[in-house]
Each structure stands twice: as structure tokens, then as C-alpha cells.
Design a protein around this motif. Structure first.
Motif, PDB file in Angstrom:
ATOM      1  N   ASN A  26       5.775  77.555  28.209  1.00  0.00           N
ATOM      2  CA  ASN A  26       5.195  78.014  27.212  1.00  0.00           C
ATOM      3  C   ASN A  26       3.615  77.130  26.331  1.00  0.00           C
ATOM      4  N   VAL A  27       2.085  77.028  27.152  1.00  0.00           N
ATOM      5  CA  VAL A  27       1.520  77.016  26.931  1.00  0.00           C
ATOM      6  C   VAL A  27       1.268  76.937  24.791  1.00  0.00           C
ATOM      7  N   THR A  28       0.697  77.775  24.664  1.00  0.00           N
ATOM      8  CA  THR A  28       0.157  78.570  23.185  1.00  0.00           C
ATOM      9  C   THR A  28       0.902  77.228  22.834  1.00  0.00           C
ATOM     10  N   PRO A  29       2.247  77.568  21.905  1.00  0.00           N
ATOM     11  CA  PRO A  29       2.372  76.219  20.805  1.00  0.00           C
ATOM     12  C   PRO A  29       2.100  75.018  21.249  1.00  0.00           C
ATOM     13  N   LEU A  30       1.511  74.033  22.662  1.00  0.00           N
ATOM     14  CA  LEU A  30       1.114  73.444  22.915  1.00  0.00           C
ATOM     15  C   LEU A  30      -0.244  72.905  21.474  1.00  0.00           C
ATOM     16  N   VAL A  31      -1.344  73.804  22.527  1.00  0.00           N
ATOM     17  CA  VAL A  31      -2.759  74.226  22.353  1.00  0.00           C
ATOM     18  C   VAL A  31      -2.598  74.173  20.422  1.00  0.00           C
ATOM     19  N   ASP A  32      -1.107  74.300  19.857  1.00  0.00           N
ATOM     20  CA  ASP A  32      -1.504  74.978  18.362  1.00  0.00           C
ATOM     21  C   ASP A  32      -1.520  73.114  17.673  1.00  0.00           C
ATOM     22  N   LEU A  35      -4.909  71.496  18.505  1.00  0.00           N
ATOM     23  CA  LEU A  35      -5.280  71.801  17.835  1.00  0.00           C
ATOM     24  C   LEU A  35      -5.180  71.196  16.377  1.00  0.00           C
ATOM     25  N   VAL A  36      -4.362  71.140  15.904  1.00  0.00           N
ATOM     26  CA  VAL A  36      -3.495  70.624  14.265  1.00  0.00           C
ATOM     27  C   VAL A  36      -4.534  69.058  13.842  1.00  0.00           C
ATOM     28  N   LEU A  37      -3.715  68.343  15.293  1.00  0.00           N
ATOM     29  CA  LEU A  37      -3.704  66.939  15.510  1.00  0.00           C
ATOM     30  C   LEU A  37      -4.971  66.490  15.332  1.00  0.00           C
ATOM     31  N   ILE A  39      -7.090  67.729  14.753  1.00  0.00           N
ATOM     32  CA  ILE A  39      -7.567  68.980  12.672  1.00  0.00           C
ATOM     33  C   ILE A  39      -7.704  67.798  11.651  1.00  0.00           C
ATOM     34  N   ILE A  40      -7.011  67.144  12.264  1.00  0.00           N
ATOM     35  CA  ILE A  40      -6.166  65.783  10.797  1.00  0.00           C
ATOM     36  C   ILE A  40      -6.532  64.843  11.270  1.00  0.00           C
ATOM     37  N   PHE A  41      -6.836  64.289  12.387  1.00  0.00           N
ATOM     38  CA  PHE A  41      -7.809  63.114  12.992  1.00  0.00           C
ATOM     39  C   PHE A  41      -9.027  62.587  12.517  1.00  0.00           C
ATOM     40  N   MET A  42      -9.894  63.732  12.421  1.00  0.00           N
ATOM     41  CA  MET A  42     -11.272  64.415  12.115  1.00  0.00           C
ATOM     42  C   MET A  42     -11.097  64.304  11.054  1.00  0.00           C
ATOM     43  N   VAL A  43     -10.397  64.501   9.922  1.00  0.00           N
ATOM     44  CA  VAL A  43     -10.524  64.404   8.395  1.00  0.00           C
ATOM     45  C   VAL A  43     -10.478  63.374   8.111  1.00  0.00           C
ATOM     46  N   THR A  44      -8.657  61.949   8.923  1.00  0.00           N
ATOM     47  CA  THR A  44      -9.038  61.280   8.318  1.00  0.00           C
ATOM     48  C   THR A  44      -9.486  60.354   8.510  1.00  0.00           C
ATOM     49  N   ALA A  45     -10.318  60.107   9.741  1.00  0.00           N
ATOM     50  CA  ALA A  45     -10.586  58.854  10.480  1.00  0.00           C
ATOM     51  C   ALA A  45     -11.749  58.402   9.349  1.00  0.00           C
ATOM     52  N   PRO A  46     -13.032  59.460   8.965  1.00  0.00           N
ATOM     53  CA  PRO A  46     -13.514  58.695   7.903  1.00  0.00           C
ATOM     54  C   PRO A  46     -13.007  57.944   6.505  1.00  0.00           C
ATOM     55  N   MET A  47     -12.131  58.733   6.448  1.00  0.00           N
ATOM     56  CA  MET A  47     -11.399  57.341   4.725  1.00  0.00           C
ATOM     57  C   MET A  47     -10.606  56.377   5.110  1.00  0.00           C
TER      58      MET A  47
END
Length: 148
Positions: A26-32, A35-37, A39-47
């Protein structure tokens, strides 16, 4: 009127796999999760960048790649000294640097100093660095703005 008992029972619906384990992923939970990871990396990288703001002098020089493994000494506009984001008074700078470089093979330090800091204070800090036994001291500057 008779109702047969057979029709009233629940008939177990046979699954498609007949009791075998399902071979599909089931690929749907893997994609979720991905995507969450993301977003987390995109938010924390500038810090994760070096955090103390200083107004560096602008000179032409060869660029230096300062990554997180390098030790950076920063002097801000208020004459506060930071070693990799940790504020240290000038009197404790020598022993702290000795502790930082105790287990390191490369005794290389990079200094960022605000351009408004008096030259005498920068020399005092450099003397403490030399007393701590630092072999190499690099100065970080900004490239000058080109006039078009």
C-alpha cells in the motif's frame, strides 16, 4: 411458507487470496510519510545555518567553504564573542578553545568579526586564540558588491 435455514445463515465471503498473504504494497501511507518528512526538512534547513548576524568587511579574496564541522569564532557589533553559537567571555576564551580543540587533529579556526569592532579588540581576541595553541586562523569576509 417455509424459510430455509440455509438462506438465513451468514455465508462467509471468500477472499481473493484464499488465506495467502497479500503481495501488494500500500503506497499511500509511504507517500504521506515522505511528504511529511520533506516538509519538516524544508522548514528546518534554513535554521541550520550559522546564526549570529555580523556586518562583515567586504574584500576581494578566495572563498572558503565553512561547513558545520569547522569551528567558527564570531565577534558581533556589541563585542560579544561566540564559538559556534555559544557565547563566551574574553577571559574564558583560551581555556574554552583548548577544550574544543583537545580531540581534533585540525587546529583550524575561522573568525568572523563585525566591521564596526575596533581593531584593538580583534587583536586581543587573536592573541587569546594564539595562546590556546590554534595553528591556523582564517578570516571570513564578504565579497565586494560589483558596480555595473
Amino acid at each position: 411458507m417455509e424459510v430455509s435455514v440455509f438462506n438465513m445463515r451468514y455465508s462467509r465471503k471468500r477472499s481473493f487470496t484464499d488465506g495467502r498473504p497479500m503481495a501488494e504494497i500500500n503506497v499511500t501511507p509511504l507517500v504521506d510519510v515522505v511528504l511529511v518528512l520533506l516538509i519538516i526538512f524544508m522548514v528546518t534547513a534554513p535554521m541550520l545555518q550559522m546564526g549570529i548576524d555580523v556586518n562583515l568587511p567586504k574584500v576581494k579574496s578566495r572563498s572558503v567553504d565553512v561547513n558545520e564541522e569547522k569551528v567558527v569564532l564570531t565577534i558581533d557589533g556589541a563585542k560579544e564573542i561566540f564559538v559556534n553559537k555559544t557565547k563566551i567571555p574574553l577571559t574564558e576564551l583560551g581555556p574554552r578553545l583548548e577544550g574544543v580543540f583537545a580531540n581534533r587533529l585540525d587546529r583550524e579556526l575561522y573568525m568572523r568579526a563585525d566591521r564596526a569592532i575596533p581593531y584593538g579588540f580583534v587583536v586581543e581576541v587573536m592573541a587569546e586564540v594564539r595562546k590556546a595553541g590554534i595553528d591556523k586562523l582564517g578570516m571570513i569576509t564578504e565579497p565586494p558588491e560589483e558596480v555595473k
